[in-house]
Write an enzyme that holds these catalytic residues in place. Structure first.
Site, PDB file in Angstrom:
ATOM      1  CB  CYS A  32      -1.070  -0.061   1.362  1.00  0.00           C
ATOM      2  SG  CYS A  32      -1.846   1.811   1.849  1.00  0.00           S
ATOM      3  CG  ASP A  65      -2.566  -4.204  -0.856  1.00  0.00           C
ATOM      4  OD1 ASP A  65      -3.047  -4.383   0.043  1.00  0.00           O
ATOM      5  OD2 ASP A  65      -1.929  -2.928  -1.304  1.00  0.00           O
ATOM      6  CD  GLU A 110      13.091 -15.426 -20.597  1.00  0.00           C
ATOM      7  OE1 GLU A 110      12.970 -16.463 -19.527  1.00  0.00           O
ATOM      8  OE2 GLU A 110      12.902 -14.482 -19.831  1.00  0.00           O
TER       9      GLU A 110
END
Length: 153
Positions: free
Chosen positions: A51, A58, A74
């Site tokens: 956050c 989070d 890739e």
């Protein structure tokens, strides 16, 4: 015998540290090896960021779908790029749409979408979606099939 088409890859096959942040993380690409149109899906069920206000972690389940044009990403470089968000502060919307926009910039795909299914903070799950437009015709595009968060319900 080595294939010199891949000489531009600096991460695959080497010990590569996790980048400090997404802005400095390298996304590498290779030429699309297929002539027929197709969709590729990457799933990152344990995506993490911070956050930007509180610094609290989070967590999200990301699903990235794209129909390549001339380039494919890739996968090791994508893994490291996504991992570089671990200590990066940004709101859910900025993470999800920023990843989609970066992939579009690097790959110029025919079509791309990303679903960011964020786990609850403060009791509210947040789902964020980004797409470049309507899916192309003639390519099988399955649903993302990530169920809505239910907790104990």
């Amino acid at each position: 015998m080595t294939d010199n088409r891949y000489d531009n890859l600096g991460q695959l096959g080497t010990s590569t540290p996790l980048p400090d942040n997404p802005d400095t993380a390298a996304l590498e690409r290779v030429a699309n090896p297929c002539d027929a149109p197709y969709m590729t899906r990457f799933v990152c069920p344990e995506f993490t960021s911070l956050c930007p206000v509180t610094g609290a972690p989070d967590f999200a389940h990301l699903v990235i779908d794209y129909v390549p044009r001339d380039w494919i990403v890739e996968s090791k470089s994508l893994k490291l790029y996504l991992g570089s968000f671990r200590n990066h502060g940004a709101f859910h919307e900025a993470c999800t749409t920023g990843i989609g926009q970066r992939l579009v910039k690097e790959l110029d795909p025919v079509w791309l979408r990303i679903g960011g299914y964020w786990y609850p903070r403060g009791g509210i799950p947040i789902d964020v979606f980004f797409a470049t437009g309507e899916p192309p015709k003639g390519v099988w595009i399955p649903d993302q099939d990530v169920p809505g968060y239910r907790g104990r319900g």
